[in-house]
Design an enzyme around this catalytic site. Structure first.
Site, PDB file in Angstrom:
ATOM      1  NE  ARG A  12      -1.381   2.580   2.803  1.00 53.19           N
ATOM      2  CZ  ARG A  12      -0.842   3.709   3.248  1.00 53.19           C
ATOM      3  NH1 ARG A  12      -0.674   4.750   2.442  1.00 53.19           N
ATOM      4  NH2 ARG A  12      -0.465   3.814   4.508  1.00 53.19           N
ATOM      5  CG  ASP A  13       3.045   4.593   2.764  1.00 54.98           C
ATOM      6  OD1 ASP A  13       3.319   5.301   1.791  1.00 54.98           O
ATOM      7  OD2 ASP A  13       2.910   5.050   3.918  1.00 54.98           O
ATOM      8  CE1 TYR A  50      -1.600   4.228   9.010  1.00 56.64           C
ATOM      9  CE2 TYR A  50      -3.355   3.316   7.674  1.00 56.64           C
ATOM     10  CZ  TYR A  50      -2.029   3.331   8.066  1.00 56.64           C
ATOM     11  OH  TYR A  50      -1.140   2.458   7.512  1.00 56.64           O
ATOM     12  CD  GLU A  78      -3.756  12.003   5.773  1.00 57.90           C
ATOM     13  OE1 GLU A  78      -4.965  12.305   5.803  1.00 57.90           O
ATOM     14  OE2 GLU A  78      -3.083  11.956   4.727  1.00 57.90           O
ATOM     15  CB  THR A 138       1.444  12.168   7.692  1.00 53.81           C
ATOM     16  OG1 THR A 138       0.499  11.372   8.409  1.00 53.81           O
ATOM     17  CG2 THR A 138       1.001  12.309   6.260  1.00 53.81           C
ATOM     18  CG  HIS A 144       2.655   4.809   8.987  1.00 50.92           C
ATOM     19  ND1 HIS A 144       2.098   3.818   8.206  1.00 50.92           N
ATOM     20  CD2 HIS A 144       3.057   5.760   8.108  1.00 50.92           C
ATOM     21  CE1 HIS A 144       2.161   4.152   6.931  1.00 50.92           C
ATOM     22  NE2 HIS A 144       2.742   5.334   6.847  1.00 50.92           N
ATOM     23  CG  HIS A 178       6.295   8.521   5.850  1.00 55.68           C
ATOM     24  ND1 HIS A 178       6.399   7.946   4.610  1.00 55.68           N
ATOM     25  CD2 HIS A 178       5.012   8.313   6.257  1.00 55.68           C
ATOM     26  CE1 HIS A 178       5.220   7.420   4.267  1.00 55.68           C
ATOM     27  NE2 HIS A 178       4.357   7.622   5.261  1.00 55.68           N
TER      28      HIS A 178
HETATM   29  C1  LIG Z   1      -2.126   7.411   4.164  1.00 52.05           C
HETATM   30  C2  LIG Z   1      -1.560   7.520   5.521  1.00 52.05           C
HETATM   31  C3  LIG Z   1      -2.051   6.484   6.416  1.00 52.05           C
HETATM   32  C4  LIG Z   1      -0.067   7.488   5.528  1.00 52.05           C
HETATM   33  O1  LIG Z   1       0.562   6.671   4.898  1.00 52.05           O
HETATM   34  C5  LIG Z   1       0.577   8.443   6.385  1.00 52.05           C
HETATM   35  O2  LIG Z   1      -0.081   9.244   6.996  1.00 52.05           O
HETATM   36  O3  LIG Z   1       1.823   8.399   6.439  1.00 52.05           O
END
Ligand SMILES: CC(C)C(=O)C(=O)O
Length: 504
Positions: free
Chosen positions: A13-14, A141, A143, A176, A204, A206
Site C-alpha cells: 500500500r504505502d 489512522y 493522519e 505522515t 508509522h 516516514h
Molecule cells: C495514508 C496515511 C495512512 C499514511 O501513509 C501516512 O499518513 O503516512
C-alpha cells in the site's frame, strides 16, 4: 519476559505510493504470500480501497488465499470516511480489516475536510459501526498525527478520548510528513501510551530526514505495540522505515521486545520487491545492498583472518548472505588470498605479487574485478611467465573511420631492434596483422596463419573489467593457442598476438 511487537508490512500500500511504482495483481498476491508465509510479518496492508478495478481484483485474490490459509485477519486495507463506500468495496473484495484514514491534526481537519471535530467524530463513529455490522474490524489512522502533537495537542487528545471508547482494534499513529525527531517520537508516544494503557498503538514512520529507523527505535522504547514498515523503505516521497534495518536493530538493540520476522528471508524479499518494482536497491543500503558485506580495504581482509577483527554483529549469514572481498586498487594481497581460498587456488609469492600488480593496474583504469575474473588473470600471468620475451609491441595506432579502410601503424622491438610498419585491412585487427606481416616479410620470416579467433568474458563475472581473446595459430603443420586478457577487446587480441610473436 519479552513484550510482543507486531510488525505490519505496508509495501503493497504505502510502498506502492513510491513514484512510478505499480504492482500487478499477481505480483501483489505473490508478495502477500511471501510476506506472511516466509518473512512472517504479523499483518500486511495490501491496498487502498476504491483505487481501481485492478486493486479490487488483487485484494479479492489475496483475501481468497488468506481465508483458505486462515489468516484473513492479517490482511488490511486502507479505507476512507466516505459514508460507507469503502465498506462496500471491502465487502466485494472479501477483506475483513479496514485501516480507516481520519484526521490526526486540527490543521488537516479544518483545511482539508472543513469540519469541526464533533462532525468528524460522528462520521467516524458511523463508519466504525457500519464496519462492525458487516463483520469488518477497524484500525484507525490519525493522519498527520505528528503535526497534530506539535501544533494541536488538545485536538489529538480530545480525539483519542473519543476513539479509545470505540469498538476498534488499534490506533495507528503516522508521522505522515516524516517530520519527527527521535526525542519527539519518544516523548509523544510515551505520553500517549501512559494516557491510554489499554489501547494498542502502532507507529508509522516516514523517512524524510533519514530518521525513519531512529524514530521507530524510540517508538518501541516508548512502548508502542506495533510498527509499520516497508521492504527496501519504499513509500511516499523519501519512503517509510525500511524493514531490513529495523528488524536488525530490534534483534540487536531492543532485546526486551520480540518479533516474528525471519531475518534470513529479508534479502530474498528485498530482491523480489526490487525486481517487481524496477526500483534498484542502493549498493550501500544496510543489510540488503550489494556492497554492505564486502570488505574493500586489504587491512580489513587481513584483520578478518586474525580473530575477525573487522566483524560486527551484522554477520551476512544471518540474512542469507556471504561476506565478499573486493578486488581493486586498495584491496591488496589479503583480499586476493580470501578470493583464492574460495576458488580453492593457491599461488606462490611471486605469482601472488604479479596478480596483485595486475589488479592494481586494472583498478587504476577504473575497472571492477570480480572473483570470477581471477582464474583468467592467473592463467594469463602464468602463461606470460612461460616464455622468454624477445618481441615487444612498443606502440600502435589503430584507425577506424566511416568511409575509410581501417589502418594501423605499429612499432615493434625485436631483439633490441626497433621496426615500424603501416598497413590497411578489413578491420582494425586485420590491418594490425597486415602491418606485422610487412615487418616480418622484411626479416624473411613467415607469420603463422590465424585459424580461429574467440572472444569471451569470464563466465559468471558480473564485472565489465575483462575480456579474453583466444587465438589458434597454425605454424606449418603445428597448431598452438595464445590468449590475451584486457578490458579492451582489441587490446586483448593484440596481447594474444604479442605472445604468438614470442613463441615462433
Ligand atoms: C495514508 C496515511 C495512512 C499514511 O501513509 C501516512 O499518513 O503516512
Amino acid at each position: 519476559m519479552k513484550r510482543k511487537l507486531e510488525i505490519m508490512d505496508t509495501t503493497l500500500r504505502d510502498g506502492e505510493q513510491t513514484s512510478g511504482v505499480s504492482f500487478s495483481v499477481s505480483e501483489k498476491l505473490t508478495l502477500a504470500k511471501l510476506l506472511v508465509e516466509e518473512l512472517k510479518v504479523d499483518r500486511i496492508e495490501v491496498a487502498s480501497a476504491r483505487v481501481s478495478d485492478g486493486e479490487l481484483e488483487a485484494v479479492k485474490q489475496i483475501a481468497k488465499w488468506a481465508s483458505a490459509e486462515n489468516c484473513i485477519d492479517k490482511v488490511e486495507v486502507l479505507t476512507f470516511v466516505d459514508g460507507g463506500v469503502s465498506i462496500e468495496w471491502m465487502k466485494k473484495a472479501g477483506a475483513k480489516v479496514q485501516n480507516l484514514l481520519t484526521k490526526g491534526s486540527l490543521n488537516h481537519l479544518t483545511h482539508q475536510l472543513k469540519k469541526t471535530p464533533e462532525e468528524h467524530f460522528s462520521d467516524i463513529e458511523r463508519t466504525i459501526a457500519l464496519a462492525s455490522k458487516n463483520n469488518i474490524d477497524t484500525n484507525v489512522y490519525l493522519e498527520d498525527w505528528s503535526n497534530g502533537m506539535r501544533n494541536s495537542k488538545e485536538y489529538v487528545f480530545q480525539y483519542l478520548d473519543f476513539l479509545t471508547q470505540q469498538p476498534i482494534k488499534r490506533v495507528l499513529l503516522p508521522d505522515t510528513l516524516g517530520i519527527l525527531t527521535h526525542t519527539e517520537t519518544f516523548d509523544y508516544i510515551t505520553e500517549i501510551v501512559a494516557r491510554y494503557p489499554n489501547t494498542h498503538f502502532d507507529f508509522h514512520g516516514h523517512n524524510d530526514y533519514d530518521l525513519g529507523v531512529a524514530n521507530v527505535m524510540e517508538a518501541v522504547k516508548a512502548g508502542c505495540h506495533g510498527l509499520h514498515l516497508t521492504v527496501n523503505g519504499m513509500g511516499e516521497r523519501a519512503g517509510n522505515a525500511p524493514m531490513a534495518s529495523v528488524v536488525a536493530v530490534i534483534h540487536d538493540f531492543l532485546t526486551d521486545v520480540k518479533i516474528n520476522v525471519s531475518e534470513s528471508s529479508l534479502y530474498k524479499v528485498s530482491k523480489l520487491v526490487s525486481a517487481f518494482t524496477g526500483v534498484g536497491i542502493p549498493y550501500n543500503k544496510p543489510i540488503v545492498g550489494d556492497n554492505v558485506f564486502t570488505q574493500t580495504a586489504g587491512i580489513h581482509a587481513d584483520g578478518d583472518s586474525k580473530n575477525n577483527l573487522y566483524f560486527n554483529d551484522l554477520l551476512p549469514e544471518r540474512f542469507g548472505r556471504k561476506r565478499k572481498y573486493a578486488l581493486g586498487k586498495t584491496s591488496g594481497k589479503a583480499n586476493i588470498q580470501k578470493n583464492l581460498q574460495e576458488l580453492g587456488l593457491t599461488l606462490n609469492d611471486d605469482e601472488l605479487k604479479k596478480v596483485t600488480q595486475r589488479i592494481i593496474e586494472l583498478g587504476d583504469k577504473k575497472e571492477r574485478v570480480t572473483k570470477e575474473d581471477l582464474p583468467y588473470i592467473i592463467s594469463d600471468i602464468l602463461d606470460s611467465g612461460n616464455h622468454q620475451q624477445k618481441v615487444f609491441i612498443k606502440s600502435y595506432v589503430l584507425t577506424h573511420s566511416m568511409g575509410l579502410r581501417p589502418s594501423t601503424t605499429v612499432s615493434l622491438e625485436i631483439n633490441g631492434e626497433l621496426l615500424e610498419a603501416h598497413a590497411q585491412g578489413d578491420g582494425q585487427y586485420d590491418a594490425f596483422m597486415n602491418a606485422l606481416r610487412k615487418l616480418y616479410v622484411s626479416k624473411k620470416i613467415e607469420l603463422p596463419n590465424l585459424i580461429d579467433y574467440v572472444v569471451r568474458i569470464p563466465p559468471g563475472s558480473n564485472s565489465d573489467a575483462l575480456c579474453e581473446t583466444i587465438i589458434t595459430w597454425q605454424n606449418k603443420s603445428e597448431e598452438f593457442i595464445t590468449r590475451g586478457l584486457d578490458s579492451d577487446q582489441t587490446v586483448s587480441a593484440i596481447k594474444a598476438t604479442e605472445k604468438m610473436l614470442n613463441i615462433i
